[in-house]
Motif scaffolding. Structure first.
Motif, mmCIF file in Angstrom:
data_model
loop_
_atom_site.group_PDB
_atom_site.id
_atom_site.type_symbol
_atom_site.label_atom_id
_atom_site.label_comp_id
_atom_site.label_asym_id
_atom_site.label_seq_id
_atom_site.Cartn_x
_atom_site.Cartn_y
_atom_site.Cartn_z
ATOM 1 N N PRO A 91 68.878 9.537 45.586
ATOM 2 C CA PRO A 91 69.161 9.402 47.021
ATOM 3 C C PRO A 91 70.552 8.837 47.253
ATOM 4 O O PRO A 91 71.026 7.978 46.521
ATOM 5 C CB PRO A 91 68.071 8.431 47.509
ATOM 6 C CG PRO A 91 67.623 7.698 46.284
ATOM 7 C CD PRO A 91 67.774 8.662 45.154
ATOM 8 N N ALA A 92 71.212 9.363 48.267
ATOM 9 C CA ALA A 92 72.554 8.877 48.600
ATOM 10 C C ALA A 92 72.480 7.441 49.086
ATOM 11 O O ALA A 92 71.555 7.066 49.830
ATOM 12 C CB ALA A 92 73.170 9.769 49.672
ATOM 13 N N ARG A 93 73.433 6.637 48.658
ATOM 14 C CA ARG A 93 73.488 5.261 49.115
ATOM 15 C C ARG A 93 73.910 5.250 50.581
ATOM 16 O O ARG A 93 74.890 5.887 50.953
ATOM 17 C CB ARG A 93 74.495 4.481 48.267
ATOM 18 C CG ARG A 93 74.442 2.971 48.466
ATOM 19 C CD ARG A 93 75.573 2.302 47.720
ATOM 20 N NE ARG A 93 75.474 2.512 46.279
ATOM 21 C CZ ARG A 93 74.840 1.671 45.458
ATOM 22 N NH1 ARG A 93 74.253 0.598 45.944
ATOM 23 N NH2 ARG A 93 74.807 1.916 44.162
ATOM 24 N N PRO A 94 73.164 4.557 51.428
ATOM 25 C CA PRO A 94 73.524 4.574 52.853
ATOM 26 C C PRO A 94 74.870 3.905 53.097
ATOM 27 O O PRO A 94 75.216 2.912 52.463
ATOM 28 C CB PRO A 94 72.383 3.779 53.505
ATOM 29 C CG PRO A 94 71.837 2.916 52.407
ATOM 30 C CD PRO A 94 71.993 3.722 51.150
ATOM 31 N N GLY A 95 75.642 4.473 53.996
ATOM 32 C CA GLY A 95 76.924 3.881 54.348
ATOM 33 C C GLY A 95 76.739 2.780 55.375
ATOM 34 O O GLY A 95 75.648 2.570 55.917
ATOM 35 N N PRO A 96 77.809 2.053 55.656
ATOM 36 C CA PRO A 96 77.712 0.960 56.627
ATOM 37 C C PRO A 96 77.549 1.498 58.042
ATOM 38 O O PRO A 96 77.965 2.610 58.358
ATOM 39 C CB PRO A 96 79.051 0.237 56.461
ATOM 40 C CG PRO A 96 79.992 1.318 56.010
ATOM 41 C CD PRO A 96 79.173 2.205 55.123
ATOM 42 N N VAL A 97 76.939 0.697 58.899
ATOM 43 C CA VAL A 97 76.856 1.024 60.313
ATOM 44 C C VAL A 97 78.225 0.754 60.929
ATOM 45 O O VAL A 97 78.798 -0.323 60.750
ATOM 46 C CB VAL A 97 75.788 0.171 61.014
ATOM 47 C CG1 VAL A 97 75.778 0.450 62.509
ATOM 48 C CG2 VAL A 97 74.413 0.438 60.402
ATOM 49 N N LEU A 98 78.766 1.732 61.629
ATOM 50 C CA LEU A 98 80.051 1.569 62.301
ATOM 51 C C LEU A 98 79.791 1.312 63.777
ATOM 52 O O LEU A 98 79.400 2.222 64.521
ATOM 53 C CB LEU A 98 80.921 2.813 62.110
ATOM 54 C CG LEU A 98 81.241 3.216 60.670
ATOM 55 C CD1 LEU A 98 82.141 4.449 60.656
ATOM 56 C CD2 LEU A 98 81.894 2.079 59.908
ATOM 57 N N HIS A 99 79.978 0.093 64.214
ATOM 58 C CA HIS A 99 79.715 -0.282 65.599
ATOM 59 C C HIS A 99 80.900 0.112 66.471
ATOM 60 O O HIS A 99 82.052 -0.206 66.163
ATOM 61 C CB HIS A 99 79.446 -1.781 65.697
ATOM 62 C CG HIS A 99 78.220 -2.225 64.944
ATOM 63 N ND1 HIS A 99 76.970 -2.282 65.526
ATOM 64 C CD2 HIS A 99 78.063 -2.617 63.654
ATOM 65 C CE1 HIS A 99 76.087 -2.699 64.625
ATOM 66 N NE2 HIS A 99 76.721 -2.906 63.480
ATOM 67 N N GLU A 100 80.603 0.786 67.565
ATOM 68 C CA GLU A 100 81.655 1.297 68.441
ATOM 69 C C GLU A 100 82.226 0.220 69.346
ATOM 70 O O GLU A 100 83.324 0.375 69.889
ATOM 71 C CB GLU A 100 81.105 2.441 69.304
ATOM 72 C CG GLU A 100 80.611 3.647 68.514
ATOM 73 C CD GLU A 100 81.760 4.487 67.970
ATOM 74 O OE1 GLU A 100 82.912 4.283 68.414
ATOM 75 O OE2 GLU A 100 81.505 5.356 67.105
ATOM 76 N N SER A 101 81.506 -0.873 69.520
ATOM 77 C CA SER A 101 81.959 -1.938 70.411
ATOM 78 C C SER A 101 81.465 -3.276 69.898
ATOM 79 O O SER A 101 80.665 -3.341 68.952
ATOM 80 C CB SER A 101 81.419 -1.702 71.834
ATOM 81 O OG SER A 101 79.998 -1.779 71.835
ATOM 82 N N VAL A 102 81.950 -4.344 70.526
ATOM 83 C CA VAL A 102 81.505 -5.687 70.155
ATOM 84 C C VAL A 102 80.154 -5.916 70.828
ATOM 85 O O VAL A 102 80.055 -6.511 71.901
ATOM 86 C CB VAL A 102 82.536 -6.748 70.580
ATOM 87 C CG1 VAL A 102 82.101 -8.130 70.098
ATOM 88 C CG2 VAL A 102 83.910 -6.402 70.036
#
Length: 301
Positions: free
Chosen positions: A9-20
């Motif tokens: 299984p692919a290692r999940p990438g980080p969550v990229l938050h669009e805002s603070v």
């Protein structure tokens, strides 16, 4: 007969938050890190990268272990000489302004508190073949009195596994323990000591691959490392600024003679939000820009 190959299984990438957002602040508190996408605009990233070339050429002032470049050398050739420059904010107004970047300060005041000061910047060039840094915690190097140290690691190129992105051990900040350190001679890493004897394995690590302009905000107790830039060409440039609560004294560096460690307060700092309750002490200009040793020229210890 058909052979079935087990798929890893692919290692999940980080969550990229669009805002603070609340979700970003919660992740920083629970996992020890979070990513704010588009913290800097493409124009801001380009301006810092141009400034990086000027610093490496010696055009903005003296930097320990930097040799002024000749006109015949390209910016890329000059930047490839160096892994990292400490305290570039001392010479570059462009980089000094990033201490006060509104999007990042917005995150810091929600994670640290209303009163925030900065004490260090580091500009990484990390061209192909340059090493990473072994497992470490930033509070090992920059101790605070209240465990408030927080880094803003700003990608100036797309950071990938191939070119040496950060790897983190999520949740490793929670105990608030500084782990033992030892010298290391692993060719993958620069001269920095490595921490060990912590309850995590390399397999627990998560790569934080992010686009240029994104910022990783992470806790000073988070265990993290980076591996060499193994890409065929190109840089993995990044600007890292360190911040902490202005309410905390900063017992950083050698304690002066006849000074109790509980009273020592390193004052080469800059207020970036709120008020400094120790402003009556004044500030000083101590730190000088220098190049981080990367083992090619010896480690000097």
């Amino acid at each position: 007969m058909t052979t079935v190959t087990e798929q890893v299984p692919a290692r999940p990438g980080p969550v990229l938050h669009e805002s603070v957002s609340d979700a970003l602040i919660t992740q920083i508190r629970e996992d020890g890190f979070g990513v704010l996408k588009n913290a800097l605009s493409p124009a801001e990233v380009a301006e810092i990268n141009a400034e990086a070339a000027r610093l490496c050429r010696g055009e903005l002032g003296e930097i320990e272990r930097v040799t002024r470049a000749t006109a015949e050398e390209s910016d890329e050739e000059v930047m490839r000489r160096y892994l990292c420059i400490h305290f570039p904010n001392k010479l570059s107004e462009v980089i000094a302004r990033t201490y006060h970047h509104p999007k990042i300060v917005d995150v810091l005041t929600r994670v640290i508190g209303p009163n925030v000061k900065a004490m260090q910047s580091m500009l990484f060039m990390k061209a192909e073949g340059k090493p990473g840094q072994a497992w470490h915690q930033d509070e090992f190097f920059i101790p605070t009195r209240d465990r408030s140290l927080t880094a803003a690691w700003i990608a100036l190129d797309d950071a990938t596994i191939e070119n040496g992105c950060l790897w983190v051990l999520p949740g490793s900040h929670r105990r608030g323990v500084i782990y033992p350190d030892r010298e290391q001679d692993d060719e993958r890493f620069d001269c920095t000591v490595e921490l060990y004897d912590f309850p995590y394995k390399d397999e627990d690590a998560v790569p934080v691959e992010i686009p240029a302009g994104a910022a990783i905000i992470f806790n000073g107790y988070l265990l993290h490392r980076s591996l060499p830039n193994t890409g065929r060409h190109g840089f993995r440039r990044a600007l890292t600024n360190h911040f902490m609560s202005a309410e905390s004294l900063l017992p950083w560096g050698r304690v002066p003679d006849n000074t109790h460690v509980a009273k020592y307060d390193y004052r080469d700092v800059e207020l970036v939000a709120g008020e400094d309750p120790y402003a009556y002490k004044g500030t000083v200009d101590i730190a000088r820009p220098s190049v981080r040793p990367d083992k090619e020229g010896g480690c000097g210890r």
